[in-house]
Design an enzyme around this catalytic site. Sequence first.
Site, PDB file in Angstrom:
ATOM      1  N   GLU A  92       0.817  -1.220   0.000  1.00 56.66           N
ATOM      2  CA  GLU A  92       0.000   0.000   0.000  1.00 56.66           C
ATOM      3  C   GLU A  92       0.852   1.272   0.000  1.00 56.66           C
ATOM      4  OE1 GLU A  92      -2.745  -0.573   3.218  1.00 56.66           O
ATOM      5  OE2 GLU A  92      -3.752  -2.234   2.205  1.00 56.66           O
ATOM      6  N   GLU A 115      -4.811  -8.402  -1.593  1.00 61.74           N
ATOM      7  CA  GLU A 115      -5.364  -8.397  -0.238  1.00 61.74           C
ATOM      8  C   GLU A 115      -6.754  -7.770  -0.290  1.00 61.74           C
ATOM      9  OE1 GLU A 115      -2.813  -6.877   2.915  1.00 61.74           O
ATOM     10  OE2 GLU A 115      -4.529  -5.861   3.805  1.00 61.74           O
TER      11      GLU A 115
END
Length: 953
Positions: free
Chosen positions: A688, A806
């Site tokens: 991220e 994810e």
Amino acid sequence: MQLRFSPSMRSITISSTNGFLDLMKIKVAARYISYRTFFHFILFAAIFLPFFFIPAAMVTLERINANKCSSLDCLTGRRWGPGFLGGADDSARLVRELYKVLDQVNLEEIPDGDGVKAPESFNELLSDMKNNQYDAKTFAIRLKSTIENMDREIRKSRLAEQMHKHFAASAIPKGIHCLSLRLTDEYSSNAHARKQLTPPELLPLLSNNSHHHFVVATDNILAASVVVNSVLKSSSRPDKIVFHVITDRKTYAGMHSWFALHSVSPAIIEVKGVHQFDWLTRENVPVLEAIESHKGVRNHYHGDHVRGVNLSDTPRFLASKLQARSPKYISILNHLRIYLPELFPNLNKVVFLDDDVVIQRDLSPLWDIDLGGKVNGAVETCKGEDGWVMSKHFKTYFNFSHPLIAKNLDPSECAWAYGMNIFDLAAWRKTSIRDTYHHWLKENLKSNLTMWKLGTLPPALIAFRGHVHPIDSSWHMLGLGYQEKTNVESVKKAAVIHYNAEMDSFSNIECIFCDDVKVTVKSVTNIASTDDNFVCATLDWWPPQKCNYDQCPWGNTSIINLDLNNTILNKAVSAFNPLRIRIGGTLEDKVLYDVGHAIDNCPDFNTSNGLFGFTNGCLHRQRWDEVTNFMKNNKVLLTFGLNALIGRTKASNSDRYEGDWDGRNARDLIEYTYLIGYDVESWELGNELCGGGVGARVDAQQYGKDMIMLRAIVDSVYEDSTYKPKVLGPGGFYNKQWFDDFLRAVGPNVVDGVTHHIYNLGPGDAPDLLQKIQDPVYLSEVAQTFKDAQTSVSQFGPWSAPWIGESGGAYNSGGKYVSHTFVDSFWYLDQLGMTSTYDHKPGVTLLLINLSNSTSFNVTVENDMNLYPTNMTQFDQMMLQTNELREEYHLTPNDGNVQSDVVLLNGSPLELTCDGDIPDLVPEIVDGSLPIQMAPSSIAFINIMDFQAPACA
């Protein structure tokens, strides 16, 4: 026809051959008409007159063949003949004669002793007429016989239809019968099914008059469930409701199992068999034994229902007669309502509900109705628009030719309805209603059932005379199933709708209020190619100190402290073989690896004021050995997320990190893993950090350079190996511009999987989290992200493929009472299906999800090969019809509570075996020709055997 010329040639007479009819005379004056003119006239007459005389010739020929003109053809000829010639038209006279013959025959009985069979069709009648040349009267008799014969056949067909409907409705369908048997078996083998329905501390509420008590007496488990659940769904205060379900001995175990396995909380429920009431003995209710043993009663309810059927009965009337002969009317359950004061001695007021009703409105205001000292609050059935259901007086139910009935009852007295009644038990105990009921039952038995044909309503109409308080008709709408004028608006407004017709709503259906849905499988066209290893889980790095929203859920569940020797964990992972596990998460970019020489110090995680609230952490070599052994033993496909922030520096006043990635520590870990012989399936860089990032971010061009470095490290370490792991990235939230720039910077054949994350439900403490998961429109909004990611990869990285690296639905540790419960599977499986649609990895093939909490669906599956059959061989077309069986895996929450953490597979809880093994997932084998029945709030995996799908070949 004759043509006569007078000797003087001054007149010409044209007539029929026997002189019967003078048709035309023409006067000729020789001095005025030339021979040329005469010749032209004769020529004109010779050409055109025959056309006018054809009908006259028909009459003549008919007379030659028969001395009288009475056949239909003759009558037709006579009717047409004169009309063409301008003479008198006698068609009206002939029609009057035909009417006269038909009227005469209509008043006569058709002789049935002549041995001549009546024609059975119009063609047969026409052939009969032509062959026999009947006169008018015989024709009329044969016509009447044919029409009456057809009328009898139509009536027989209509009555047969009603008989079949009645038998279908009266029988116990296989599905319902098997339901009771399965639940009975569950009662004997499952402790949960035998648990006490009312907790000990709540037992006093069973007789607490501050609560609203409902009584249902039935042996139909499914119907009882519908009644109970519709009351709860319509109630404004379900916590104030107490249900008393009474059933017979044979159904008790199954009924108890159903409500033990399907909680009605916050309401309270008790299930009792008639054998469990001490008061309900033969000594107290001797009349019931008399009813059951009476010969006339048994013949009436158990005899030949076809005997006595009258062809003059209308189908509606026959249906009502057959309904009245249902054996349920002599069941003790049907008479129980007359003993309510004795069965519930501590209660003052109850609502009694039949088992064929559905409640649509809150019934609590019934307790506020002032009955004015009366016992029974009921809807009257003598007032209303419907002429069949709402026109019931005493004369409808009783035989007023019987002297006792005529002497004691008024035929015009208004009747009322059973099915939904509010009873004042305190007032009832002061009356002699029960004794009056028994008295009239005995009198009817003495009269050999000549006062009324049994049923429970007639004696109740007598017993409750003077004790009934009429309530508004909107409380109880009955007669659904045979009403003449069903007003849809009235149905919607009714508090209780009553399916008390011959085809009630619960008698022959296994799916109530189902909508039909057709799913077309595009088996000809390949939409996407999915990964076989679609079951995926992530192990995160969070320490036990990680908390969100006043909860600290992580405990010992992260990769740093998870007990890898736990038997249940190992068996669960093995059961999913092959299972893909990704090790990664927010703290991934702060993890150092205690292998090699790239780092000098490898501390454990501690809380801090720095990035993500924690210091750097360490993956110790010993722990990595334990992890790799665990993965190898359980045949796991491992994806490992590498620290992508090592070597970078944080820009001032920004969350952007600058500089090249230092890949030395990562190379040490990759080399060590290769040397110990463990094959990591894929290495992923960072978590991220793309786009706007989460706490930290890296520019796309820089990230591209770093991915090229990782590819080089992997190629170098595995240079001599036939096995090479995949390289994945960037592992963050999709941003179109960033991803496009990243893929341009990376170039071809570097990244095998372009990973991005999905958390479309928002934070775990969102108040509308539950609603979002069950809202198909909201869930579908993220489809644009899937589509855009697919487009970016196809345009700038076609050598790669989009992956969901994810996905957790709600971020920041998930949602309490949501993320770990059944309802979260709606979100997960919906997203899993979407990955297939947009060519992500992984994916599934056929999955059905019913997000509605009230509507069931009948789903039929259609192969689109059926839509394009022109290129199919005869064998291919035959194979499309060979789906004789299919496997169905239906998942539902325990007790119907979507926030339950217990999942039912085909109705049975999914529980570990005594040895800690995952239970066998046994499907239901279903007839492939039947629709797939999707219950509310359920998930179904369907395996259609031998499904012909060329796209999957």
